[in-house]
Scaffold this motif. Sequence first.
Motif, mmCIF file in Angstrom:
data_model
loop_
_atom_site.group_PDB
_atom_site.id
_atom_site.type_symbol
_atom_site.label_atom_id
_atom_site.label_comp_id
_atom_site.label_asym_id
_atom_site.label_seq_id
_atom_site.Cartn_x
_atom_site.Cartn_y
_atom_site.Cartn_z
ATOM 1 N N UNK A 121 0.832 -1.203 0.000
ATOM 2 C CA UNK A 121 0.000 0.000 0.000
ATOM 3 C C UNK A 121 0.869 1.257 0.000
ATOM 4 N N UNK A 122 0.460 2.227 -0.804
ATOM 5 C CA UNK A 122 1.122 3.528 -0.780
ATOM 6 C C UNK A 122 0.075 4.627 -0.887
ATOM 7 N N UNK A 123 0.427 5.777 -0.343
ATOM 8 C CA UNK A 123 -0.425 6.958 -0.391
ATOM 9 C C UNK A 123 0.365 8.080 -1.065
ATOM 10 N N UNK A 124 -0.183 8.609 -2.147
ATOM 11 C CA UNK A 124 0.451 9.732 -2.842
ATOM 12 C C UNK A 124 -0.434 10.958 -2.651
ATOM 13 N N UNK A 125 0.122 11.972 -1.985
ATOM 14 C CA UNK A 125 -0.681 13.155 -1.657
ATOM 15 C C UNK A 125 -0.003 14.413 -2.188
ATOM 16 N N UNK A 130 -5.258 18.887 3.788
ATOM 17 C CA UNK A 130 -6.476 18.077 3.671
ATOM 18 C C UNK A 130 -6.167 16.695 3.092
ATOM 19 N N UNK A 131 -5.292 16.642 2.102
ATOM 20 C CA UNK A 131 -4.941 15.359 1.492
ATOM 21 C C UNK A 131 -4.189 14.468 2.472
ATOM 22 N N UNK A 132 -3.263 15.054 3.204
ATOM 23 C CA UNK A 132 -2.510 14.277 4.188
ATOM 24 C C UNK A 132 -3.423 13.773 5.306
ATOM 25 N N UNK A 133 -4.350 14.601 5.745
ATOM 26 C CA UNK A 133 -5.291 14.172 6.783
ATOM 27 C C UNK A 133 -6.213 13.072 6.269
ATOM 28 N N UNK A 134 -6.585 13.155 4.990
ATOM 29 C CA UNK A 134 -7.412 12.093 4.396
ATOM 30 C C UNK A 134 -6.659 10.775 4.384
ATOM 31 N N UNK A 135 -5.355 10.826 4.112
ATOM 32 C CA UNK A 135 -4.539 9.607 4.149
ATOM 33 C C UNK A 135 -4.510 9.016 5.553
ATOM 34 N N UNK A 152 4.383 6.451 2.221
ATOM 35 C CA UNK A 152 3.692 7.738 2.279
ATOM 36 C C UNK A 152 4.495 8.725 1.438
ATOM 37 N N UNK A 153 3.925 9.164 0.322
ATOM 38 C CA UNK A 153 4.658 9.955 -0.659
ATOM 39 C C UNK A 153 4.007 11.322 -0.797
#
Length: 436
Positions: A121-125, A130-135, A152-153
Amino acid sequence: MKRIRQKVVVGNEDPQASQKSKKQRTCFYGSVFGESDLHSSVDWGRLPHHVILRIFQFLPLVDRARASSVCRRWNETFHIPDLWRRFEFELNQPATSYLKSTHPDLIQQIIKRHADHLQYVSFKVDSSTESAEAACDILSQLVNCSIKTLGLISTAKPSFMNVSKAHFASALTVVFVNSKSLSSIKIEDTPLDDPSLKVLVANNSDTLKLLKMSSCPHVSPAGILCVADQCHGLKELALNYYILSDELLLALSSEKHVDLEHLRIDVVSENPGQVEFHTIKKQSWDALVKHSPKVNIVMYFFLYEEEFDAFFREETPVTHLYFGRAVSKAMLGRIGMNCPRLIELVVCANGLQPLDDELIRIAERCKNLTAMGLGECEVTCRGFIEFVKMCGCRLTQLSIMEEVLIPDNDYSLDQLHLEVSKHLGRMWFPDMMPTW
């Protein structure tokens, strides 16, 4: 009155050959679908299961979701666990990014139906908080996961650094506690802290093999030392220089620890004189290399010239060096004297003083050097040819800007590329722009 259709033959095409080619194609497709299928539409719903799965694996997520509405069989394939083991959440705000974003409805469906299938799993924000908090919100819901790799990217700063430390730590704790089989974690530029690392170690010490955590200002030398003391299978580590210590290198060199393969160290200063850099003892470096003789030690420097005093005063087993800002002649001289394991050197800027002597010393002492890159520097054609002659064919990568080379009484630029090509054993030309 009926029009007579005439077949137009293009060029010198033989009509008989064309008919033969058409017949061959018919035979080929007939062998795949059967003769009758050539005269009727293919029943895509009856494709073998493994074929549908293979098709879905090549489709982008949006197209895969659309394809799932073709028929019930394709919809069933859409939810097969194998398709959800690897997933990247893309979280971007329309006001701050032009990049696409994973649809919220799909995110909820993944959490509801596939959370326990997720493994890689990876998260690209983007740069928005707001995007980081959504992650972090998504991470907090992965209570039934068995994640093996987590990344976490941030495509732009500050992103995760603007999330409250408590919110970030709480989200990570959910994954760290429930996974228990994490092998790879990339969480650079985040508010990761020491308590979070302790939770990670307590639940994943037997499986963790890679940890990249550069630019995590809330982690202390004691926090990363805890990881090295407990995670004996750790093979790759990336961190900032301020948390590198003699104790850490000795912990990575203990008998219980496996051979370290890759150690990346970022040496960064935002303002000159703001950070006082400590020195790592030669004995600590020696212990690490004795325990892990094949380890790659990579150092990225983003310092000002006056801040290099603490480095390379003694022999240092670094293998890859990258200087993102100007570096002095004296510093390059010390590298030539004290970095015998050096494999790659990239200097983006130096100044207006020729580096002939420094390059020749590096060629003499750094017998493993195979890659060199020079940007805004100066070196005479004669000095550069002497450097290449001493290194010879072992220089597999040589990227030098054309304006770096100063013509002299011995060689012009036209003569230089022929002479360098001769010593390298291949055709070589200077670069018109940086390639590193």
